[in-house]
Design a protein around this motif. Structure first.
Motif, PDB file in Angstrom:
ATOM      1  N   GLN A   2       3.204   9.168   2.242  1.00  5.92           N
ATOM      2  CA  GLN A   2       3.817   7.856   2.001  1.00  5.92           C
ATOM      3  C   GLN A   2       5.190   7.768   2.657  1.00  5.92           C
ATOM      4  O   GLN A   2       5.520   6.763   3.302  1.00  5.92           O
ATOM      5  CB  GLN A   2       3.909   7.611   0.492  1.00  5.92           C
ATOM      6  CG  GLN A   2       2.539   7.416  -0.135  1.00  5.92           C
ATOM      7  CD  GLN A   2       2.492   7.634  -1.628  1.00  5.92           C
ATOM      8  OE1 GLN A   2       1.424   7.838  -2.178  1.00  5.92           O
ATOM      9  NE2 GLN A   2       3.644   7.614  -2.292  1.00  5.92           N
ATOM     10  N   SER A  61      -3.926  10.923  -0.166  1.00  7.32           N
ATOM     11  CA  SER A  61      -3.715  12.218  -0.784  1.00  7.32           C
ATOM     12  C   SER A  61      -5.035  12.951  -0.596  1.00  7.32           C
ATOM     13  O   SER A  61      -6.024  12.625  -1.254  1.00  7.32           O
ATOM     14  CB  SER A  61      -3.386  12.066  -2.271  1.00  7.32           C
ATOM     15  OG  SER A  61      -3.468  13.343  -2.882  1.00  7.32           O
ATOM     16  N   SER A  93       1.352  16.621   1.443  1.00  8.76           N
ATOM     17  CA  SER A  93       0.868  16.030   0.195  1.00  8.76           C
ATOM     18  C   SER A  93       0.693  14.526   0.409  1.00  8.76           C
ATOM     19  O   SER A  93       1.149  13.976   1.418  1.00  8.76           O
ATOM     20  CB  SER A  93       1.862  16.269  -0.949  1.00  8.76           C
ATOM     21  OG  SER A  93       3.037  15.497  -0.744  1.00  8.76           O
ATOM     22  N   GLY A  94       0.090  13.890  -0.572  1.00  5.85           N
ATOM     23  CA  GLY A  94      -0.050  12.436  -0.501  1.00  5.85           C
ATOM     24  C   GLY A  94       1.305  11.753  -0.525  1.00  5.85           C
ATOM     25  O   GLY A  94       1.530  10.767   0.183  1.00  5.85           O
ATOM     26  N   HIS A  95       2.217  12.275  -1.343  1.00  5.95           N
ATOM     27  CA  HIS A  95       3.549  11.677  -1.413  1.00  5.95           C
ATOM     28  C   HIS A  95       4.315  11.857  -0.110  1.00  5.95           C
ATOM     29  O   HIS A  95       5.084  10.989   0.308  1.00  5.95           O
ATOM     30  CB  HIS A  95       4.345  12.272  -2.579  1.00  5.95           C
ATOM     31  CG  HIS A  95       4.115  11.502  -3.848  1.00  5.95           C
ATOM     32  ND1 HIS A  95       3.268  10.432  -3.913  1.00  5.95           N
ATOM     33  CD2 HIS A  95       4.634  11.663  -5.094  1.00  5.95           C
ATOM     34  CE1 HIS A  95       3.269   9.954  -5.152  1.00  5.95           C
ATOM     35  NE2 HIS A  95       4.081  10.681  -5.886  1.00  5.95           N
ATOM     36  N   ASN A 131      -5.426   3.514  -8.653  1.00  4.28           N
ATOM     37  CA  ASN A 131      -5.360   4.553  -9.656  1.00  4.28           C
ATOM     38  C   ASN A 131      -4.286   4.093 -10.651  1.00  4.28           C
ATOM     39  O   ASN A 131      -3.223   3.725 -10.209  1.00  4.28           O
ATOM     40  CB  ASN A 131      -4.928   5.828  -8.910  1.00  4.28           C
ATOM     41  CG  ASN A 131      -4.729   7.005  -9.791  1.00  4.28           C
ATOM     42  OD1 ASN A 131      -4.659   6.880 -11.001  1.00  4.28           O
ATOM     43  ND2 ASN A 131      -4.612   8.161  -9.185  1.00  4.28           N
ATOM     44  N   THR A 165      -5.537  15.814  -1.428  1.00  3.54           N
ATOM     45  CA  THR A 165      -5.618  16.647  -2.630  1.00  3.54           C
ATOM     46  C   THR A 165      -6.818  16.274  -3.495  1.00  3.54           C
ATOM     47  O   THR A 165      -7.330  17.112  -4.235  1.00  3.54           O
ATOM     48  CB  THR A 165      -4.324  16.394  -3.451  1.00  3.54           C
ATOM     49  OG1 THR A 165      -3.193  16.461  -2.576  1.00  3.54           O
ATOM     50  CG2 THR A 165      -4.170  17.388  -4.566  1.00  3.54           C
ATOM     51  N   LYS A 166      -7.241  15.041  -3.434  1.00  2.00           N
ATOM     52  CA  LYS A 166      -8.227  14.505  -4.376  1.00  2.00           C
ATOM     53  C   LYS A 166      -9.641  14.624  -3.798  1.00  2.00           C
ATOM     54  O   LYS A 166     -10.100  15.706  -3.549  1.00  2.00           O
ATOM     55  CB  LYS A 166      -7.847  13.064  -4.720  1.00  2.00           C
ATOM     56  CG  LYS A 166      -6.350  12.878  -5.036  1.00  2.00           C
ATOM     57  CD  LYS A 166      -5.938  13.560  -6.328  1.00  2.00           C
ATOM     58  CE  LYS A 166      -4.429  13.569  -6.558  1.00  2.00           C
ATOM     59  NZ  LYS A 166      -3.775  12.276  -6.461  1.00  2.00           N
ATOM     60  N   ASP A 168      -3.228   2.824   0.699  1.00  2.00           N
ATOM     61  CA  ASP A 168      -3.512   4.149   0.163  1.00  2.00           C
ATOM     62  C   ASP A 168      -4.999   4.154  -0.207  1.00  2.00           C
ATOM     63  O   ASP A 168      -5.422   3.433  -1.106  1.00  2.00           O
ATOM     64  CB  ASP A 168      -2.623   4.403  -1.071  1.00  2.00           C
ATOM     65  CG  ASP A 168      -2.859   5.780  -1.697  1.00  2.00           C
ATOM     66  OD1 ASP A 168      -3.942   6.346  -1.504  1.00  2.00           O
ATOM     67  OD2 ASP A 168      -1.948   6.265  -2.405  1.00  2.00           O
ATOM     68  N   TYR A 192      -0.627   4.417  -8.218  1.00  2.00           N
ATOM     69  CA  TYR A 192      -0.494   5.760  -8.788  1.00  2.00           C
ATOM     70  C   TYR A 192       0.915   5.904  -9.380  1.00  2.00           C
ATOM     71  O   TYR A 192       1.901   5.480  -8.756  1.00  2.00           O
ATOM     72  CB  TYR A 192      -0.723   6.740  -7.642  1.00  2.00           C
ATOM     73  CG  TYR A 192      -0.568   8.188  -7.960  1.00  2.00           C
ATOM     74  CD1 TYR A 192      -1.506   8.861  -8.732  1.00  2.00           C
ATOM     75  CD2 TYR A 192       0.508   8.912  -7.451  1.00  2.00           C
ATOM     76  CE1 TYR A 192      -1.371  10.214  -8.991  1.00  2.00           C
ATOM     77  CE2 TYR A 192       0.645  10.262  -7.704  1.00  2.00           C
ATOM     78  CZ  TYR A 192      -0.294  10.908  -8.479  1.00  2.00           C
ATOM     79  OH  TYR A 192      -0.157  12.244  -8.728  1.00  2.00           O
TER      80      TYR A 192
HETATM   81  C1  LIG Z   1      -2.494  11.843  -6.127  1.00  4.31           C
HETATM   82  C2  LIG Z   1      -2.195  10.564  -5.472  1.00  4.31           C
HETATM   83  C3  LIG Z   1      -1.057  10.414  -4.675  1.00  4.31           C
HETATM   84  C4  LIG Z   1      -0.070  11.536  -4.450  1.00  4.31           C
HETATM   85  O1  LIG Z   1      -0.679  12.574  -3.757  1.00  4.31           O
HETATM   86  P1  LIG Z   1      -0.178  14.120  -3.845  1.00  4.31           P
HETATM   87  O2  LIG Z   1      -1.117  14.822  -2.926  1.00  4.31           O
HETATM   88  O3  LIG Z   1      -0.289  14.531  -5.265  1.00  4.31           O
HETATM   89  O4  LIG Z   1       1.236  14.107  -3.364  1.00  4.31           O
HETATM   90  C5  LIG Z   1      -0.848   9.184  -4.085  1.00  4.31           C
HETATM   91  N1  LIG Z   1      -1.689   8.163  -4.270  1.00  4.31           N
HETATM   92  C6  LIG Z   1      -2.785   8.268  -5.039  1.00  4.31           C
HETATM   93  C7  LIG Z   1      -3.687   7.099  -5.201  1.00  4.31           C
HETATM   94  C8  LIG Z   1      -3.081   9.469  -5.675  1.00  4.31           C
HETATM   95  O5  LIG Z   1      -4.163   9.563  -6.452  1.00  4.31           O
END
Ligand SMILES: *Cc1c(COP(=O)(O)O)cnc(C)c1O
Length: 430
Positions: free
Chosen positions: A92, A207, A87-89, A160, A209-210, A185, A113
């Motif tokens: 980090q 992330s 994941s993005g977290h 964000n 995910t986005k 990020d 975020y």
């Molecule tokens: C969503 C997001 C995260 C966290 O990512 P996950 O994949 O949800 O863990 C971190 N930084 C930014 C800028 C994000 O939009």
């Protein structure tokens, strides 16, 4: 693909890191749904475990589908290597892990975020790490916050909830002078709109995910290393420059040079923290990245149209989008983000908190979800959701006050989006 850097972004987003499958000729990258890989013999196994030979051992560390994604991410960001994770977290934590130790701190932007603000202000304290939050427009304050225990500066390229764009070159001057890495990020910008490494960043986290996956199907993260930081220039980064006790005394920087951070991320980070990306998720993200530039162009175009329409509407108090001439960051955006500032922005409704709640409940085409960067248009009322754990001061600093709604503009017809916003604003009675 050999000599990858000679190709343009649109070509690399489809081809970088991928080649026809050597076993079957499959043109698309197969999903290697396997946990382990057979060793040729005991000697081969020993060489792999000693990091004397690069290869596959166990999918918590490396997997061929994930490896293609890692190479694609490194190429698109202009780095030497990348580590993908769950994941993005996770990205980090994985980025900070080799740099930090109990008593060390990271200097971070106040505009991050919401989940990152919580991770940095609360959770990392359990590791004995801490974060100092600073307004990144006050460069003197950033400089002053860096102390003997600071091990990185952390910000978001396009922040964000939205409307803020970071002056990465100005921050890079500070980190270069202090001899510490700059971590950016780049989730909201993606490498199509911004390549932080070209502007002086050391590490880029995502992330996936986005926008990278792009249609809200998986969670994933990545850390891309520029390969340019000299981890041995001081004694600040012993995990990379000194014998690593978690890897029988191996010195990562001496052994792997510019790939030290990437190898440490796999051999120690993924091995011991286990925040692994699964091959199925890597596949979805690879599919998404193939159309990244096309989608980002449409996200930017639509966001510009919708932001301009909202700004002209009397029911709206303010729109924070760096693409608007009224934005204090408009000039910085034109200089550093010439292809556009993405699909994310916030609007403040004149009716305040209650009108925001009625507004998000009245939208039909937009979905009220805790996500962004989808082909679908999404909204969220940050103060009652993603930024709920924060103090009112932190909410305001992050651009997520009670009358603010975050909008993630998708790739639909802009006119349909405007019609939906119009009817929901009418029902909100703002
Ligand atoms: C969503 C997001 C995260 C966290 O990512 P996950 O994949 O949800 O863990 C971190 N930084 C930014 C800028 C994000 O939009």
């Amino acid at each position: 693909m050999t000599d990858a850097p000679q190709y343009g972004f649109d070509t690399l987003q489809i081809h970088a890191g991928a080649r026809p499958d050597p076993a079957t000729g499959a043109r698309q990258t197969p999903i290697y749904q396997t946990t382990a890989y057979v060793f040729r013999d005991a000697e081969h196994a020993a060489a792999l475990f000693n990091l004397q030979e690069v290869g596959y051992i166990y999918s918590r560390l490396t997997n061929p589908t994930v490896a293609v994604l890692q190479e694609r991410m490194a190429t698109l960001e202009g780095g030497v290597g990348a580590v993908c994770c769950s994941s993005g977290h996770a990205a980090q934590i994985m980025a900070l892990f080799p740099l930090m130790a109990p008593g060390r701190n990271v200097v971070a932007s106040t505009r991050l975020y919401g989940g990152t603000l919580t991770q940095f202000s609360q959770t990392i304290k359990r590791f004995g790490w801490s974060a100092k939050f600073v307004d990144f427009d006050d460069l003197d304050a950033v400089r002053a916050a860096v102390d003997e225990d600071t091990r990185a500066i952390f910000g978001e390229s396009i922040a964000n909830p939205g409307g803020y764009v970071t002056d990465i070159p100005a921050l890079a001057e500070i980190t270069d002078a202090a001899g510490i890495p700059l971590i950016i990020d780049n989730t909201s910008a993606t490498p199509y709109l911004c390549r932080p490494i070209d502007q002086g960043a050391t590490l880029v986290v995502h992330s996936m995910t986005k926008y990278l996956t792009g249609n809200g199907t998986v969670t994933g993260g990545a850390i891309v290393d520029s390969g340019t930081f000299d981890w041995s220039a001081s004694d600040k980064f012993p995990s990379l420059s000194q014998p690593e006790p978690a890897y029988h005394g191996l010195k990562f920087h001496e052994t792997f040079g510019p790939l030290a951070f990437t190898f440490h991320g796999i051999a120690v980070g993924l091995r011991d923290l286990g925040m692994t990306l699964n091959p199925q998720a890597a596949h979805y993200t690879l599919m998404g990245i193939e159309t990244l530039s096309l989608r980002m162009q449409r996200h930017c175009e639509n966001a510009q149209k919708v932001a301009e329409w909202l700004e002209a509407d009397p029911r709206i108090d303010a729109v924070t989008y760096a693409g608007l001439a009224s934005s204090p960051y408009h000039d910085r955006a034109e200089r550093l983000y010439p292809k556009g500032t993405g699909g994310l922005f916030t609007v403040a409704l004149k009716g305040g908190y209650d009108a925001c709640i009625r507004f998000v409940d009245s939208l039909e085409l937009f979905s009220h979800v805790a996500n962004l960067g989808d082909t679908r248009s999404l909204v969220i009322h940050s103060a009652s959701t993603t930024h709920r754990q924060l103090t009112p001061e932190q909410q305001e600093a992050a651009g997520a006050g009670p009358s603010v709604v975050r909008i993630s503009i998708g790739t639909e017809d802009a006119d349909d989006l405007i019609r939906d916003l119009d009817q929901a604003l009418a029902k909100a009675g703002a």
